[in-house]
Design an enzyme around this catalytic site. Sequence first.
Site, PDB file in Angstrom:
ATOM      1  N   ASN A  37       0.807  -1.217   0.000  1.00 26.83           N
ATOM      2  CA  ASN A  37       0.000   0.000   0.000  1.00 26.83           C
ATOM      3  C   ASN A  37       0.847   1.278   0.000  1.00 26.83           C
ATOM      4  O   ASN A  37       1.637   1.503   0.909  1.00 26.83           O
ATOM      5  CB  ASN A  37      -0.903  -0.019   1.247  1.00 26.83           C
ATOM      6  CG  ASN A  37      -2.156   0.799   1.068  1.00 26.83           C
ATOM      7  OD1 ASN A  37      -2.411   1.355   0.006  1.00 26.83           O
ATOM      8  ND2 ASN A  37      -2.960   0.875   2.132  1.00 26.83           N
ATOM      9  N   HIS A 122     -15.076  -4.475  10.053  1.00 33.22           N
ATOM     10  CA  HIS A 122     -14.734  -3.160  10.588  1.00 33.22           C
ATOM     11  C   HIS A 122     -15.972  -2.302  10.760  1.00 33.22           C
ATOM     12  O   HIS A 122     -16.568  -1.884   9.771  1.00 33.22           O
ATOM     13  CB  HIS A 122     -13.858  -2.399   9.595  1.00 33.22           C
ATOM     14  CG  HIS A 122     -12.456  -2.871   9.543  1.00 33.22           C
ATOM     15  ND1 HIS A 122     -11.433  -2.073   9.119  1.00 33.22           N
ATOM     16  CD2 HIS A 122     -11.903  -4.049   9.854  1.00 33.22           C
ATOM     17  CE1 HIS A 122     -10.302  -2.754   9.171  1.00 33.22           C
ATOM     18  NE2 HIS A 122     -10.555  -3.959   9.601  1.00 33.22           N
ATOM     19  N   ARG A 147     -14.476  -5.242  14.727  1.00 32.78           N
ATOM     20  CA  ARG A 147     -13.525  -4.228  15.173  1.00 32.78           C
ATOM     21  C   ARG A 147     -14.244  -2.900  15.222  1.00 32.78           C
ATOM     22  O   ARG A 147     -14.901  -2.515  14.256  1.00 32.78           O
ATOM     23  CB  ARG A 147     -12.355  -4.158  14.182  1.00 32.78           C
ATOM     24  CG  ARG A 147     -11.228  -3.248  14.637  1.00 32.78           C
ATOM     25  CD  ARG A 147     -10.189  -3.038  13.541  1.00 32.78           C
ATOM     26  NE  ARG A 147     -10.458  -1.824  12.803  1.00 32.78           N
ATOM     27  CZ  ARG A 147      -9.578  -1.217  11.993  1.00 32.78           C
ATOM     28  NH1 ARG A 147      -8.380  -1.755  11.807  1.00 32.78           N
ATOM     29  NH2 ARG A 147      -9.888  -0.099  11.365  1.00 32.78           N
ATOM     30  N   TYR A 159      -7.310   8.159  11.832  1.00 32.31           N
ATOM     31  CA  TYR A 159      -7.001   7.036  10.951  1.00 32.31           C
ATOM     32  C   TYR A 159      -7.773   5.788  11.380  1.00 32.31           C
ATOM     33  O   TYR A 159      -7.952   5.537  12.565  1.00 32.31           O
ATOM     34  CB  TYR A 159      -5.495   6.727  10.980  1.00 32.31           C
ATOM     35  CG  TYR A 159      -5.126   5.618  10.030  1.00 32.31           C
ATOM     36  CD1 TYR A 159      -5.287   5.787   8.664  1.00 32.31           C
ATOM     37  CD2 TYR A 159      -4.662   4.393  10.494  1.00 32.31           C
ATOM     38  CE1 TYR A 159      -4.985   4.771   7.784  1.00 32.31           C
ATOM     39  CE2 TYR A 159      -4.350   3.375   9.612  1.00 32.31           C
ATOM     40  CZ  TYR A 159      -4.516   3.566   8.266  1.00 32.31           C
ATOM     41  OH  TYR A 159      -4.218   2.558   7.391  1.00 32.31           O
ATOM     42  N   ASP A 210      -8.151  -1.398  17.143  1.00 30.29           N
ATOM     43  CA  ASP A 210      -6.825  -1.190  16.545  1.00 30.29           C
ATOM     44  C   ASP A 210      -6.288   0.167  16.978  1.00 30.29           C
ATOM     45  O   ASP A 210      -6.922   1.201  16.737  1.00 30.29           O
ATOM     46  CB  ASP A 210      -6.972  -1.247  15.012  1.00 30.29           C
ATOM     47  CG  ASP A 210      -5.641  -1.358  14.301  1.00 30.29           C
ATOM     48  OD1 ASP A 210      -4.594  -1.127  14.938  1.00 30.29           O
ATOM     49  OD2 ASP A 210      -5.654  -1.682  13.089  1.00 30.29           O
ATOM     50  N   HIS A 212      -3.297   1.241  15.946  1.00 31.13           N
ATOM     51  CA  HIS A 212      -2.442   1.718  14.846  1.00 31.13           C
ATOM     52  C   HIS A 212      -1.121   2.299  15.328  1.00 31.13           C
ATOM     53  O   HIS A 212      -0.684   3.350  14.835  1.00 31.13           O
ATOM     54  CB  HIS A 212      -3.197   2.758  14.002  1.00 31.13           C
ATOM     55  CG  HIS A 212      -4.359   2.187  13.255  1.00 31.13           C
ATOM     56  ND1 HIS A 212      -5.679   2.492  13.532  1.00 31.13           N
ATOM     57  CD2 HIS A 212      -4.421   1.304  12.246  1.00 31.13           C
ATOM     58  CE1 HIS A 212      -6.479   1.826  12.725  1.00 31.13           C
ATOM     59  NE2 HIS A 212      -5.745   1.096  11.934  1.00 31.13           N
ATOM     60  N   GLU A 236      -5.050  -4.204  19.140  1.00 28.98           N
ATOM     61  CA  GLU A 236      -4.082  -4.375  18.044  1.00 28.98           C
ATOM     62  C   GLU A 236      -3.076  -3.235  17.981  1.00 28.98           C
ATOM     63  O   GLU A 236      -3.431  -2.076  18.166  1.00 28.98           O
ATOM     64  CB  GLU A 236      -4.879  -4.450  16.741  1.00 28.98           C
ATOM     65  CG  GLU A 236      -4.029  -4.577  15.499  1.00 28.98           C
ATOM     66  CD  GLU A 236      -4.894  -4.538  14.241  1.00 28.98           C
ATOM     67  OE1 GLU A 236      -6.100  -4.865  14.312  1.00 28.98           O
ATOM     68  OE2 GLU A 236      -4.360  -4.167  13.187  1.00 28.98           O
ATOM     69  N   GLU A 262       0.936  -6.672  11.395  1.00 27.53           N
ATOM     70  CA  GLU A 262       0.528  -6.447   9.995  1.00 27.53           C
ATOM     71  C   GLU A 262       1.648  -5.826   9.171  1.00 27.53           C
ATOM     72  O   GLU A 262       1.664  -5.954   7.953  1.00 27.53           O
ATOM     73  CB  GLU A 262      -0.756  -5.611   9.916  1.00 27.53           C
ATOM     74  CG  GLU A 262      -0.617  -4.200  10.425  1.00 27.53           C
ATOM     75  CD  GLU A 262      -1.925  -3.409  10.347  1.00 27.53           C
ATOM     76  OE1 GLU A 262      -2.947  -3.920  10.808  1.00 27.53           O
ATOM     77  OE2 GLU A 262      -1.903  -2.284   9.831  1.00 27.53           O
ATOM     78  N   ARG A 283      -0.153 -11.132  13.413  1.00 28.66           N
ATOM     79  CA  ARG A 283      -0.979 -10.638  12.296  1.00 28.66           C
ATOM     80  C   ARG A 283      -0.284 -10.647  10.939  1.00 28.66           C
ATOM     81  O   ARG A 283      -0.740 -10.024   9.984  1.00 28.66           O
ATOM     82  CB  ARG A 283      -1.476  -9.225  12.628  1.00 28.66           C
ATOM     83  CG  ARG A 283      -2.622  -9.318  13.604  1.00 28.66           C
ATOM     84  CD  ARG A 283      -3.248  -8.013  13.955  1.00 28.66           C
ATOM     85  NE  ARG A 283      -3.508  -7.091  12.876  1.00 28.66           N
ATOM     86  CZ  ARG A 283      -4.473  -7.237  11.962  1.00 28.66           C
ATOM     87  NH1 ARG A 283      -5.267  -8.286  11.988  1.00 28.66           N
ATOM     88  NH2 ARG A 283      -4.635  -6.326  11.021  1.00 28.66           N
ATOM     89  N   ASP A 316      -6.400  -3.260   1.033  1.00 35.26           N
ATOM     90  CA  ASP A 316      -5.200  -3.143   0.196  1.00 35.26           C
ATOM     91  C   ASP A 316      -4.535  -4.505  -0.026  1.00 35.26           C
ATOM     92  O   ASP A 316      -3.584  -4.616  -0.794  1.00 35.26           O
ATOM     93  CB  ASP A 316      -4.205  -2.145   0.791  1.00 35.26           C
ATOM     94  CG  ASP A 316      -3.929  -2.361   2.262  1.00 35.26           C
ATOM     95  OD1 ASP A 316      -4.865  -2.211   3.067  1.00 35.26           O
ATOM     96  OD2 ASP A 316      -2.775  -2.686   2.602  1.00 35.26           O
ATOM     97  N   GLU A 339      -8.912 -11.078   9.614  1.00 37.81           N
ATOM     98  CA  GLU A 339      -9.539  -9.786   9.312  1.00 37.81           C
ATOM     99  C   GLU A 339     -10.171  -9.851   7.917  1.00 37.81           C
ATOM    100  O   GLU A 339      -9.589 -10.391   6.990  1.00 37.81           O
ATOM    101  CB  GLU A 339      -8.481  -8.679   9.350  1.00 37.81           C
ATOM    102  CG  GLU A 339      -9.034  -7.289   9.104  1.00 37.81           C
ATOM    103  CD  GLU A 339      -7.944  -6.213   9.164  1.00 37.81           C
ATOM    104  OE1 GLU A 339      -6.757  -6.559   9.019  1.00 37.81           O
ATOM    105  OE2 GLU A 339      -8.291  -5.037   9.361  1.00 37.81           O
ATOM    106  N   TRP A 402       4.911   7.257  16.391  1.00 37.75           N
ATOM    107  CA  TRP A 402       4.486   5.918  16.775  1.00 37.75           C
ATOM    108  C   TRP A 402       3.001   5.831  16.682  1.00 37.75           C
ATOM    109  O   TRP A 402       2.340   6.760  16.273  1.00 37.75           O
ATOM    110  CB  TRP A 402       4.965   5.561  18.196  1.00 37.75           C
ATOM    111  CG  TRP A 402       4.773   6.600  19.198  1.00 37.75           C
ATOM    112  CD1 TRP A 402       3.605   7.035  19.753  1.00 37.75           C
ATOM    113  CD2 TRP A 402       5.812   7.384  19.798  1.00 37.75           C
ATOM    114  NE1 TRP A 402       3.845   8.023  20.648  1.00 37.75           N
ATOM    115  CE2 TRP A 402       5.201   8.257  20.711  1.00 37.75           C
ATOM    116  CE3 TRP A 402       7.201   7.425  19.669  1.00 37.75           C
ATOM    117  CZ2 TRP A 402       5.920   9.160  21.474  1.00 37.75           C
ATOM    118  CZ3 TRP A 402       7.900   8.321  20.418  1.00 37.75           C
ATOM    119  CH2 TRP A 402       7.262   9.198  21.328  1.00 37.75           C
TER     120      TRP A 402
END
Length: 402
Positions: A37, A122, A147, A159, A210, A212, A236, A262, A283, A316, A339, A402
């Site tokens: 992606n 999601h 999720r 995000y 998540d 992220h 996550e 991921e 993941r 993606d 997922e 982060w």
Amino acid sequence: MKITDAKVIVCCPGRNFVTLKITTEDGIYGLGDATLNGRELSVASYLTDHVVPLLIGRDARRIEDIWQYLYKGAYWRRGPVTMSAIAAVDTALWDIKAKSLNTPLYQLLGGASRDAVLVYGHASGGDIPQTVEAVEHYLKLGYKAIRAQSGIPGLKSTYGVGRGAMYYEPAEKDAPPENLWSTEQYMRFVPALFEELRKHFGPDIHLLHDVHHRLTPIEAAKLGKSLEPYHLFWLEDPTPAELQESFRLIRRHTTTPLAVGEVFNTIYDCQQLIQEQLIDYIRTTVVHAGGITHLRRIANLAEMYQVRTGSHGATDLSPVCMGAALHFDLSVHNFGIQEYMQHTDETNRVFPHSYFFKDGFMHPGEAPGIGVDIDEKLAAKYPYHRAYLPVNRKLDGTMHNW
Ligand code: EZ4
Ligand code: CO
């Protein structure tokens, strides 16, 4: 069974996909997803310019040897570009082998360990009521695991929060959008979201969240602790995982199960996380972690430490990856969850497939190989369009790293 042709197909039916198609002398072909992606063309070039010339004339049945040849032979090991390219070759070769034996791939991977694959969808909304509504919608569709992400009051965009009911697309065309981030607001908000979700939907449904990679380890520890009353299926990517030992700190403070990986591309990225039992779900995916061959190795290591798989499956990752993932999921003993972000109809038309969703579970179908094809003529109608994942900044403009 000599490889006579290998080509890279780049298309954009709603979003960009990179697909490798390998053809053998007897006319059997296999597909592999190579989509990275926001950096798609680098993998396309890696394959076209450096890997395809090495494949022609090679025996397509020698999957393990070709994997080792591409990994060790390049001298430059690991990394998302290299490992996505190797993954595409590996996936296409497994597809070819299974097709040549006229069997669905999972039968070559030891057969089914379960009847079907538990997936999570999601649900997201701009605020808590919208997110509650989105979860309700997924429940009606039959999902058993969901999720939940929500916009944070006071932050313009967050995000991981979708714009439509079903089709969330993380990347945006032309230039990376910029999101604003406040750890303080996020940390205050998330427990309230899950309190509300449990109030509405009771204790039975699996809820996931998540982060992220947005928190420091001690912040993540605190969030995990504050979410314990709502017993998440997993939390996550609570913190970036380059420093694997940082998960020790989170682990010391919370029993909320953790899922990571991921963005990982090899077993070395999760070796410590798994061996110290710092996570509960790994993941890594077919496309970004070296294909079926390498993903099985990661799963085997994880099994020794009671870590289960929970592969990434956002939009993606192409339907070719989704198909391959479902064969892996169905067969691997220590599977946890998969997922599943639905692709658009436009994408599905370019990639006809045998896998299907029913009552919260998926199955790869019984077509020989992976069971996913590509309509090349249709794909050619959707040329590549540059797109990027968003970047994240703190309220004072600092890049949030982060
Ligand atoms: O950020 O697929 O769990 N899913 C995710 C995704 C990823 C994108 C990255 O390409 O975190 O939304
Ligand atoms: Co994620």
